[in-house]
Motif scaffolding. Structure first.
Motif, mmCIF file in Angstrom:
data_model
loop_
_atom_site.group_PDB
_atom_site.id
_atom_site.type_symbol
_atom_site.label_atom_id
_atom_site.label_comp_id
_atom_site.label_asym_id
_atom_site.label_seq_id
_atom_site.Cartn_x
_atom_site.Cartn_y
_atom_site.Cartn_z
ATOM 1 N N ILE A 27 0.836 -1.204 0.000
ATOM 2 C CA ILE A 27 0.000 0.000 0.000
ATOM 3 C C ILE A 27 0.866 1.247 0.000
ATOM 4 N N VAL A 28 0.377 2.271 -0.700
ATOM 5 C CA VAL A 28 0.988 3.601 -0.636
ATOM 6 C C VAL A 28 0.087 4.426 0.271
ATOM 7 N N ALA A 29 0.548 4.683 1.480
ATOM 8 C CA ALA A 29 -0.284 5.370 2.471
ATOM 9 C C ALA A 29 -0.391 6.860 2.177
ATOM 10 N N ASN A 30 0.713 7.472 1.744
ATOM 11 C CA ASN A 30 0.720 8.873 1.315
ATOM 12 C C ASN A 30 1.424 8.949 -0.026
ATOM 13 N N ASP A 31 0.824 9.663 -0.970
ATOM 14 C CA ASP A 31 1.316 9.669 -2.344
ATOM 15 C C ASP A 31 1.547 11.108 -2.797
ATOM 16 N N SER A 32 2.797 11.567 -2.728
ATOM 17 C CA SER A 32 3.197 12.897 -3.209
ATOM 18 C C SER A 32 2.330 14.005 -2.619
ATOM 19 N N VAL A 33 2.250 14.042 -1.306
ATOM 20 C CA VAL A 33 1.398 15.017 -0.620
ATOM 21 C C VAL A 33 2.149 16.326 -0.395
ATOM 22 N N ASP A 34 1.498 17.439 -0.794
ATOM 23 C CA ASP A 34 1.995 18.783 -0.498
ATOM 24 C C ASP A 34 1.055 19.419 0.525
ATOM 25 N N GLY A 47 -10.657 13.295 5.556
ATOM 26 C CA GLY A 47 -10.521 12.124 4.699
ATOM 27 C C GLY A 47 -11.165 10.931 5.359
ATOM 28 N N GLU A 48 -11.593 9.983 4.538
ATOM 29 C CA GLU A 48 -12.185 8.771 5.082
ATOM 30 C C GLU A 48 -11.124 7.942 5.802
ATOM 31 N N ASN A 49 -11.572 6.900 6.513
ATOM 32 C CA ASN A 49 -10.621 5.960 7.087
ATOM 33 C C ASN A 49 -9.771 5.373 5.961
ATOM 34 N N GLY A 50 -8.458 5.321 6.181
ATOM 35 C CA GLY A 50 -7.567 4.797 5.149
ATOM 36 C C GLY A 50 -7.101 5.839 4.146
ATOM 37 N N ALA A 51 -7.483 7.110 4.361
ATOM 38 C CA ALA A 51 -7.085 8.154 3.414
ATOM 39 C C ALA A 51 -5.629 8.560 3.566
ATOM 40 N N GLY A 52 -5.029 8.236 4.719
ATOM 41 C CA GLY A 52 -3.620 8.562 4.929
ATOM 42 C C GLY A 52 -3.372 9.629 5.978
ATOM 43 N N ILE A 218 -8.908 24.022 4.748
ATOM 44 C CA ILE A 218 -9.263 22.601 4.755
ATOM 45 C C ILE A 218 -8.518 21.896 3.627
ATOM 46 N N SER A 219 -7.852 20.774 3.969
ATOM 47 C CA SER A 219 -7.240 19.899 2.970
ATOM 48 C C SER A 219 -7.919 18.540 3.044
ATOM 49 N N VAL A 220 -8.145 17.940 1.885
ATOM 50 C CA VAL A 220 -8.844 16.666 1.815
ATOM 51 C C VAL A 220 -7.916 15.605 1.239
ATOM 52 N N LEU A 221 -7.779 14.485 1.961
ATOM 53 C CA LEU A 221 -7.002 13.335 1.491
ATOM 54 C C LEU A 221 -7.952 12.242 1.027
ATOM 55 N N LYS A 222 -7.516 11.525 -0.003
ATOM 56 C CA LYS A 222 -8.317 10.425 -0.526
ATOM 57 C C LYS A 222 -7.362 9.353 -1.052
ATOM 58 N N LEU A 223 -7.418 8.184 -0.440
ATOM 59 C CA LEU A 223 -6.544 7.074 -0.827
ATOM 60 C C LEU A 223 -5.080 7.498 -0.898
ATOM 61 N N GLY A 224 -4.661 8.292 0.081
ATOM 62 C CA GLY A 224 -3.266 8.673 0.184
ATOM 63 C C GLY A 224 -2.875 9.931 -0.539
#
Length: 408
Positions: A27-34, A47-52, A218-224
């Motif tokens: 799994i890629v938990a975080n993917d190129s997050v700024d 973010g949902e559960n598992g969003a990172g 507000i920042s939103v994460l989705k699948l990392g």
């Protein structure tokens, strides 16, 4: 919607993430997050559960290290190598599950972590606590045992501990999840006083109205991945419902480069199969701390997945507990393979094949002090072959646990 200090717009980031990626096996938990975290702002992370979200907070807290990208503190690339290092940089974290020792007093908890070779400086502590609490408008009883405090009061102690360590960035991880509505409002007011003093706050929540009420950005994460952001300028121009609608669109709509925007095979339901679980007009009475359920009905057939959608806190947990037998229903019926089970106990429902995976992993789902292998069999304590005459059969437990790990 909160007020906002315009000075934060011009202020330099306290902490910034640039292209941060974190991988775990499979799994890629975080993917190129700024991410930019600025003084004078409540930066809501959604973010949902598992969003990172937890992985991101783990890296900011020094618990984990990024595999790619970098973290900047005051504009300089700074690997955060440990929790102690994070504290030294002024990054304090209040985790979802309280980290206080319940048998110690508030003062003793606040003194933990000091130099072991020095006597506790209780008078100095009292003076600093009086200074900080006076500024924040809160009251803390230093000689009270933590076990005697409400959850809201314990949370204030956690925040106070971070302030005593000269935190400039305060991370609040699901801090409202166990609070009463009054406690939530008090925390929101406290966050506002903190950012007015120039602190930066990262506030993690599942509750969209809290994000709209307490946030500045507000920042939103989705699948990392970070799939969107509502900056302060736009945040101030929107009403609460407009903010919530925009958050929902970011979380569940299709964005450019959306990690879920992939073609999925069409599934065909086996309509001819008899329902495995039938729920008809299920009703659960509300309590002071939880909503009730009214006339819930649905069928699930073999091979189907039924998704229950809704903002957190609108009865999903109560529905799951009623199905599992942990919450008494006030009306309606639940049938498993055609047989009524609404009057059966948790254990009887389990023996018929119904399982419940709670969202409270630490408080309800597992025992943190037990090995993983024994946690697999908590519902089978005392049963053969894992226990014989009340004696734990560790070899059998480990053998079966290893088999389960291989299979799943």
């Amino acid at each position: 919607m909160s007020g906002f200090s315009s000075s934060s717009v011009a202020g330099r980031d306290i902490v910034a993430l640039e292209g941060v990626t974190k991988r775990f096996p499979g799994i890629v938990a975080n993917d190129s997050v700024d991410l930019s975290i600025r003084p004078g702002e409540v930066h809501v992370l959604l973010g949902e559960n598992g969003a990172g979200k937890s992985t991101l907070i783990g890296m900011l807290s020094g618990l984990q290290q990024p595999d790619e990208g970098r973290i900047l503190v005051d504009g300089k690339a700074t690997p955060i190598t440990s929790p102690r290092h994070a504290l030294a940089l002024g990054i304090g974290t209040v985790f979802q599950h309280m980290m206080l020792v319940p048998t110690l007093t508030v003062a003793e908890n606040l003194l933990l972590g000091g130099p072991w070779w020095q006597r506790p400086r209780t008078e100095e502590l009292a003076a600093r606590v009086a200074e900080i609490t006076g500024t924040l408008g809160i009251t803390v009883k230093l000689q009270a045992k933590v076990s005697e405090l409400s959850l809201g009061e314990q949370q204030q102690v956690e925040i106070l501990r971070a302030m005593l360590r000269n935190s400039r960035l305060l991370i609040l991880d699901e801090s409202t999840s166990m609070l009463t509505p009054k406690g939530i409002d008090e925390l929101g007011a406290l966050m506002r006083r903190l950012v007015e003093q120039g602190l930066a706050i990262v506030f993690i929540t599942h509750k969209l109205k809290e994000a709209a009420a307490f946030g500045d950005r507000i920042s939103v994460l989705k699948l990392g991945r970070k799939v969107g952001e509502i900056p302060p300028e736009r945040f101030r121009a929107l009403g609460e419902q407009e903010i919530v609608s925009e958050i929902v669109e970011l979380m569940f709509g299709k964005q450019k480069d959306d990690p879920e925007a992939v073609e999925r095979p069409v599934r065909t339901a086996r309509a001819e199969a008899a329902p495995l679980l039938q729920v008809a007009d299920l009703t659960v009475a509300p309590t002071d701390n939880a909503p009730g359920l009214s006339s819930i009905s649905f069928d699930i057939r073999p091979g189907e997945i039924l998704g229950i959608a809704g903002i957190d806190g609108n009865g999903q947990k109560q529905l799951a507990e009623a199905l599992a037998g942990q919450r008494t229903s006030a009306g309606g019926s639940i049938r498993l393979e055609g047989a009524a089970i609404e009057t059966l106990s948790v254990g009887e429902r389990r023996r018929r094949g119904l399982r419940y995976l709670t969202d409270d992993r630490l408080g309800e789902g597992t025992v943190g002090t037990f090995p993983v292998s024994i946690n697999f069999f908590l519902k089978q304590v005392g049963a053969a072959p894992f226990w014989r005459n009340g004696v734990e059969q560790r070899a059998e437990i480990d053998k079966r646990a290893a088999q389960l790990v291989r299979e799943y």
